[in-house]
Design a protein around this motif. Structure first.
Motif, PDB file in Angstrom:
ATOM      1  N   ILE A 299       0.840  -1.190   0.000  1.00 40.27           N
ATOM      2  CA  ILE A 299       0.000   0.000   0.000  1.00 40.27           C
ATOM      3  C   ILE A 299       0.879   1.245   0.000  1.00 40.27           C
ATOM      4  CG2 ILE A 299      -1.768   1.310   1.260  1.00 40.27           C
ATOM      5  CD1 ILE A 299      -2.757  -1.302   0.013  1.00 40.27           C
ATOM      6  N   ALA A 300       0.648   2.139  -0.927  1.00 37.28           N
ATOM      7  CA  ALA A 300       1.442   3.367  -1.028  1.00 37.28           C
ATOM      8  C   ALA A 300       1.253   4.244   0.202  1.00 37.28           C
ATOM      9  CB  ALA A 300       1.042   4.141  -2.284  1.00 37.28           C
ATOM     10  N   ARG A 301       2.282   5.008   0.506  1.00 37.28           N
ATOM     11  CA  ARG A 301       2.265   5.910   1.666  1.00 37.28           C
ATOM     12  C   ARG A 301       1.626   7.244   1.244  1.00 37.28           C
ATOM     13  NH1 ARG A 301       8.423   5.707   3.598  1.00 37.28           N
ATOM     14  NH2 ARG A 301       7.650   7.377   4.979  1.00 37.28           N
ATOM     15  N   VAL A 302       0.335   7.221   1.069  1.00 35.43           N
ATOM     16  CA  VAL A 302      -0.376   8.351   0.484  1.00 35.43           C
ATOM     17  C   VAL A 302      -0.204   9.625   1.308  1.00 35.43           C
ATOM     18  CG1 VAL A 302      -2.655   9.238  -0.141  1.00 35.43           C
ATOM     19  CG2 VAL A 302      -2.043   6.876  -0.669  1.00 35.43           C
ATOM     20  N   ALA A 303      -0.415   9.530   2.610  1.00 40.40           N
ATOM     21  CA  ALA A 303      -0.314  10.728   3.454  1.00 40.40           C
ATOM     22  C   ALA A 303       1.089  11.313   3.401  1.00 40.40           C
ATOM     23  CB  ALA A 303      -0.710  10.391   4.886  1.00 40.40           C
ATOM     24  N   ASP A 304       2.103  10.464   3.440  1.00 41.56           N
ATOM     25  CA  ASP A 304       3.489  10.942   3.401  1.00 41.56           C
ATOM     26  C   ASP A 304       3.820  11.564   2.050  1.00 41.56           C
ATOM     27  OD1 ASP A 304       3.840   9.987   5.984  1.00 41.56           O
ATOM     28  OD2 ASP A 304       4.688   8.080   5.322  1.00 41.56           O
ATOM     29  N   LEU A 305       3.339  10.953   0.979  1.00 43.65           N
ATOM     30  CA  LEU A 305       3.584  11.502  -0.358  1.00 43.65           C
ATOM     31  C   LEU A 305       2.946  12.871  -0.513  1.00 43.65           C
ATOM     32  CD1 LEU A 305       3.015   8.192  -2.320  1.00 43.65           C
ATOM     33  CD2 LEU A 305       5.119   9.544  -2.450  1.00 43.65           C
ATOM     34  N   ARG A 306       1.714  13.012  -0.061  1.00 45.74           N
ATOM     35  CA  ARG A 306       1.025  14.303  -0.167  1.00 45.74           C
ATOM     36  C   ARG A 306       1.708  15.358   0.700  1.00 45.74           C
ATOM     37  NH1 ARG A 306      -3.874  15.412   1.124  1.00 45.74           N
ATOM     38  NH2 ARG A 306      -4.678  16.341  -0.789  1.00 45.74           N
ATOM     39  N   ALA A 307       2.103  14.971   1.893  1.00 46.54           N
ATOM     40  CA  ALA A 307       2.769  15.916   2.790  1.00 46.54           C
ATOM     41  C   ALA A 307       4.089  16.408   2.203  1.00 46.54           C
ATOM     42  CB  ALA A 307       3.003  15.266   4.149  1.00 46.54           C
ATOM     43  N   ALA A 308       4.749  15.543   1.429  1.00 46.90           N
ATOM     44  CA  ALA A 308       6.029  15.921   0.820  1.00 46.90           C
ATOM     45  C   ALA A 308       5.856  16.835  -0.385  1.00 46.90           C
ATOM     46  CB  ALA A 308       6.782  14.663   0.403  1.00 46.90           C
ATOM     47  N   GLY A 309       4.643  16.880  -0.946  1.00 45.45           N
ATOM     48  CA  GLY A 309       4.398  17.742  -2.103  1.00 45.45           C
ATOM     49  C   GLY A 309       4.041  17.015  -3.375  1.00 45.45           C
ATOM     50  N   CYS A 310       3.886  15.692  -3.316  1.00 47.30           N
ATOM     51  CA  CYS A 310       3.485  14.931  -4.501  1.00 47.30           C
ATOM     52  C   CYS A 310       1.970  14.993  -4.671  1.00 47.30           C
ATOM     53  CB  CYS A 310       3.870  13.463  -4.357  1.00 47.30           C
ATOM     54  SG  CYS A 310       5.630  13.115  -4.368  1.00 47.30           S
ATOM     55  N   PRO A 311       1.475  15.368  -5.841  1.00 47.58           N
ATOM     56  CA  PRO A 311       0.041  15.167  -6.082  1.00 47.58           C
ATOM     57  C   PRO A 311      -0.241  13.685  -6.184  1.00 47.58           C
ATOM     58  CG  PRO A 311       1.140  15.928  -8.083  1.00 47.58           C
ATOM     59  CD  PRO A 311       2.168  15.956  -6.997  1.00 47.58           C
ATOM     60  N   VAL A 312      -1.280  13.217  -5.502  1.00 50.79           N
ATOM     61  CA  VAL A 312      -1.640  11.806  -5.515  1.00 50.79           C
ATOM     62  C   VAL A 312      -3.070  11.670  -6.018  1.00 50.79           C
ATOM     63  CG1 VAL A 312      -1.935   9.691  -4.169  1.00 50.79           C
ATOM     64  CG2 VAL A 312      -0.095  11.295  -3.582  1.00 50.79           C
ATOM     65  N   ARG A 357     -12.734  13.616   3.246  1.00 51.93           N
ATOM     66  CA  ARG A 357     -12.637  14.735   2.308  1.00 51.93           C
ATOM     67  C   ARG A 357     -11.342  14.683   1.499  1.00 51.93           C
ATOM     68  NH1 ARG A 357     -16.279  15.416   5.729  1.00 51.93           N
ATOM     69  NH2 ARG A 357     -18.092  16.778   5.295  1.00 51.93           N
ATOM     70  N   THR A 358     -10.276  14.233   2.134  1.00 52.32           N
ATOM     71  CA  THR A 358      -9.039  14.041   1.377  1.00 52.32           C
ATOM     72  C   THR A 358      -9.205  12.947   0.336  1.00 52.32           C
ATOM     73  OG1 THR A 358      -7.706  14.767   3.268  1.00 52.32           O
ATOM     74  CG2 THR A 358      -6.579  13.522   1.550  1.00 52.32           C
ATOM     75  N   ALA A 359      -9.901  11.867   0.699  1.00 55.21           N
ATOM     76  CA  ALA A 359     -10.157  10.796  -0.268  1.00 55.21           C
ATOM     77  C   ALA A 359     -10.902  11.341  -1.483  1.00 55.21           C
ATOM     78  CB  ALA A 359     -10.951   9.667   0.389  1.00 55.21           C
ATOM     79  N   LEU A 360     -11.877  12.226  -1.248  1.00 55.05           N
ATOM     80  CA  LEU A 360     -12.621  12.825  -2.360  1.00 55.05           C
ATOM     81  C   LEU A 360     -11.703  13.704  -3.208  1.00 55.05           C
ATOM     82  CD1 LEU A 360     -15.310  13.205  -3.809  1.00 55.05           C
ATOM     83  CD2 LEU A 360     -15.843  15.050  -2.196  1.00 55.05           C
ATOM     84  N   GLU A 361     -10.783  14.420  -2.575  1.00 53.74           N
ATOM     85  CA  GLU A 361      -9.847  15.252  -3.333  1.00 53.74           C
ATOM     86  C   GLU A 361      -8.906  14.411  -4.192  1.00 53.74           C
ATOM     87  OE1 GLU A 361      -7.860  18.542  -1.569  1.00 53.74           O
ATOM     88  OE2 GLU A 361      -9.540  19.021  -0.238  1.00 53.74           O
ATOM     89  N   LEU A 362      -8.489  13.237  -3.676  1.00 58.29           N
ATOM     90  CA  LEU A 362      -7.638  12.361  -4.485  1.00 58.29           C
ATOM     91  C   LEU A 362      -8.305  12.049  -5.816  1.00 58.29           C
ATOM     92  CD1 LEU A 362      -6.421   9.664  -1.896  1.00 58.29           C
ATOM     93  CD2 LEU A 362      -5.222  11.740  -2.594  1.00 58.29           C
ATOM     94  N   ALA A 363      -9.609  11.832  -5.775  1.00 59.64           N
ATOM     95  CA  ALA A 363     -10.350  11.419  -6.973  1.00 59.64           C
ATOM     96  C   ALA A 363     -10.749  12.572  -7.869  1.00 59.64           C
ATOM     97  CB  ALA A 363     -11.604  10.656  -6.558  1.00 59.64           C
ATOM     98  N   THR A 364     -10.579  13.791  -7.411  1.00 55.88           N
ATOM     99  CA  THR A 364     -11.077  14.941  -8.168  1.00 55.88           C
ATOM    100  C   THR A 364      -9.957  15.929  -8.476  1.00 55.88           C
ATOM    101  OG1 THR A 364     -11.808  15.924  -6.051  1.00 55.88           O
ATOM    102  CG2 THR A 364     -13.445  14.681  -7.325  1.00 55.88           C
ATOM    103  N   LEU A 365      -9.722  16.882  -7.577  1.00 58.38           N
ATOM    104  CA  LEU A 365      -8.778  17.956  -7.867  1.00 58.38           C
ATOM    105  C   LEU A 365      -7.338  17.456  -7.971  1.00 58.38           C
ATOM    106  CD1 LEU A 365      -8.828  20.985  -8.431  1.00 58.38           C
ATOM    107  CD2 LEU A 365      -8.451  21.373  -5.992  1.00 58.38           C
ATOM    108  N   ASP A 366      -6.947  16.509  -7.111  1.00 51.02           N
ATOM    109  CA  ASP A 366      -5.583  15.992  -7.184  1.00 51.02           C
ATOM    110  C   ASP A 366      -5.363  15.202  -8.475  1.00 51.02           C
ATOM    111  OD1 ASP A 366      -5.099  17.163  -4.784  1.00 51.02           O
ATOM    112  OD2 ASP A 366      -4.833  15.327  -3.641  1.00 51.02           O
ATOM    113  N   GLY A 367      -6.377  14.430  -8.887  1.00 54.15           N
ATOM    114  CA  GLY A 367      -6.265  13.728 -10.160  1.00 54.15           C
ATOM    115  C   GLY A 367      -6.157  14.690 -11.319  1.00 54.15           C
ATOM    116  N   ALA A 368      -6.922  15.775 -11.271  1.00 55.84           N
ATOM    117  CA  ALA A 368      -6.846  16.796 -12.315  1.00 55.84           C
ATOM    118  C   ALA A 368      -5.460  17.434 -12.356  1.00 55.84           C
ATOM    119  CB  ALA A 368      -7.916  17.855 -12.078  1.00 55.84           C
ATOM    120  N   ARG A 369      -4.885  17.648 -11.198  1.00 57.31           N
ATOM    121  CA  ARG A 369      -3.545  18.241 -11.134  1.00 57.31           C
ATOM    122  C   ARG A 369      -2.513  17.328 -11.784  1.00 57.31           C
ATOM    123  NH1 ARG A 369      -0.120  19.231  -5.568  1.00 57.31           N
ATOM    124  NH2 ARG A 369       1.754  20.114  -6.529  1.00 57.31           N
ATOM    125  N   ILE A 370      -2.629  16.023 -11.534  1.00 56.04           N
ATOM    126  CA  ILE A 370      -1.685  15.074 -12.130  1.00 56.04           C
ATOM    127  C   ILE A 370      -1.715  15.143 -13.652  1.00 56.04           C
ATOM    128  CG2 ILE A 370      -1.485  12.586 -12.597  1.00 56.04           C
ATOM    129  CD1 ILE A 370      -1.697  12.115  -9.632  1.00 56.04           C
TER     130      ILE A 370
END
Length: 456
Positions: A299-312, A357-370
């Motif tokens: 399982i990817a370290r989603v919280a750590d990746l986002r905190a570091a600045g990676c869009p997930v 709410r973060t889970a919803l952002e992963l599927a929407t705005l963060d995906g758009a950013r990627i």
């Protein structure tokens, strides 16, 4: 004009506004009004009664292999390398017709689960298969989703130490010419584009370093994005260490594969220093929790990746390693697996590792950013493209759940009342309206049978 009235709205806008009872007005391709309370009257508008519903941005799928929709259910208990070994001979039989049917099936399922924008990674091009990229592009146009196909490739076959059989690899020069031709033919950089191409060599164990480096140069010369698999399994980490003397992320970085124009599928096996470096470069990650669990990859370290600045963002990955193909399911699994992931020496999870709410952002705005489209899609805002999902939450499975976002993600999958892409209905009353679902189901079953017959 379409008016969605009296609905709860999760805008995901700059202020993260959530409207308990509001309206969204769509004129043509764009959102022209978002507000609290009933909408003003518009002559000739189609009015959708949103009582009992939640409006969200349409979901963005950042990683999939559409062709695999017709090869589901095979090697159900295998690891990634064993699964690939089983499936490669089947995929060698792909042709235009099978890919067209598979892509329609997978995209229709995505639409039924809230997806409005889909990125696909197609990397298998059998010699006599025909134009497989065109086959899936035409399928996306038929279903009606915004489409980001990534022209994949493999040039490292078994005889040279790679994993795929030699029958499904291509010559490097041939790959680069075909990829550039695909960009020239299909890529549309306009702000309301329905079709954009990415450059996507498959993985370190199926692609030479020369192709990785030259593909990055091509993508930047043509101003398109870069995508590949990386750090999905411990086997891959060991393979890179033995072959290159470094980790997968170090290997990718040495070849020019970091930056805000790059996104990796999976990104599970990164250490703290690697995550910090990836975040510093704003390299994106397509998190595919269901497939990763299905194959036992981790399982990817989603919280750590986002905190570091990676869009997930989220991805359903290959349909053959995620038979459900549901993007809504990925939100739930991303949240649950992040909380269950062992933390520290104690081995326990963290119930606050990811919130709804973060889970919803992963599927929407963060995906758009990627995908480089955060200014066009990913939130419910005036001026953005009308890619919207309207979820019915007044069913037995959801009635009485106080928080509509929690109801969407933690409750059972709700009916999808309406899905708009570019302002056009693709799903209505939980049914895809752009294709005939029953006819397509029969075509998928027949294509699955025909492909398996070729390999027996």
């Amino acid at each position: 004009m379409i008016v969605i009235d009296n609905a709860a709205i999760a805008t995901i806008d700059r202020d993260r506004r959530e409207l308990a009872g509001g309206h969204v007005v769509v004129d043509g391709k764009r959102i022209v009004a978002v507000g609290i309370g009933p909408a003003p009257a518009y002559d000739g508008a189609r009015v959708i009664d949103g009582r009992g519903c939640l409006v969200t941005p349409g979901f963005v799928n950042t990683h999939q292999h559409l062709y695999q929709w017709v090869t589901r259910g095979l090697a159900a208990d295998a690891t990634l390398f064993g699964w690939l070994t089983k499936l490669y001979p089947v995929w060698a039989g792909l042709d235009e017709e099978s890919v067209h049917v598979a892509a329609q099936g997978a995209l229709a399922q995505l639409a039924r689960t809230g997806c409005t924008t889909a990125a696909d990674h197609h990397y298998v091009f059998p010699r006599r298969g025909g134009d497989l990229l065109e086959a899936e592009i035409s399928a996306a146009a038929k279903v009606g989703l915004r489409f980001h196909p990534a022209r994949g490739s493999m040039d490292l076959g078994e005889k040279d130490g790679g994993l795929p059989p030699d029958s499904v690899v291509e010559d490097r020069d041939e790959i680069l010419l075909a990829t550039e031709a695909a960009i020239d033919r299909w890529h549309d950089p306009s702000p309301d584009s329905m079709l954009r191409i990415a450059v996507a060599p498959c993985s370190p164990f199926s692609v030479t370093a020369e192709l990785m480096r030259e593909a990055a140069e091509l993508a930047r010369r043509k101003n398109v994005r870069l995508h590949t698999h990386l750090a999905e399994t411990v086997d891959e980490v060991s393979w890179c260490d033995e072959r290159f003397g470094c980790t997968p992320s170090q290997y990718a970085a040495d070849l020019g594969w970091t930056g805000s124009d790059v996104w990796f599928a999976h990104g599970i096996h990164f250490d703290d220093a690697e995550i910090k470096n990836l975040g510093r470069s704003a390299t994106g990650i397509a998190h595919c929790p269901s497939s990763n669990a299905r194959l036992g990859a981790g399982i990817a370290r989603v919280a750590d990746l986002r905190a570091a600045g990676c869009p997930v963002g989220l991805g359903v990955d290959g349909a053959a390693s995620n038979e459900a193909g549901s993007l809504l399911e990925e939100l739930r699994h991303a949240l649950l697996f992040a909380r269950a992931r062992p933390v520290g020496a104690g081995g326990g999870g963290d119930p606050q590792a990811l919130d709804v709410r973060t889970a919803l952002e992963l599927a929407t705005l963060d995906g758009a950013r990627i995908l480089g489209r955060q200014d066009e899609i990913g939130s419910v805002e005036v001026g953005k493209l009308a890619d919207l999902a309207v979820w019915r939450l007044d069913t037995l499975g959801h009635a009485g759940i106080t928080d509509p976002i929690a109801a969407l993600i933690l409750g059972p999958p709700p009916p999808l009342e309406l899905l708009l892409v570019n302002g056009r209905p693709v799903v209505e009353h939980d049914t895809v309206v752009t294709i005939d679902e029953q006819t397509l189901a029969r075509q998928v079953a027949q294509t699955h049978h025909d492909l398996l017959t070729k390999t027996t």
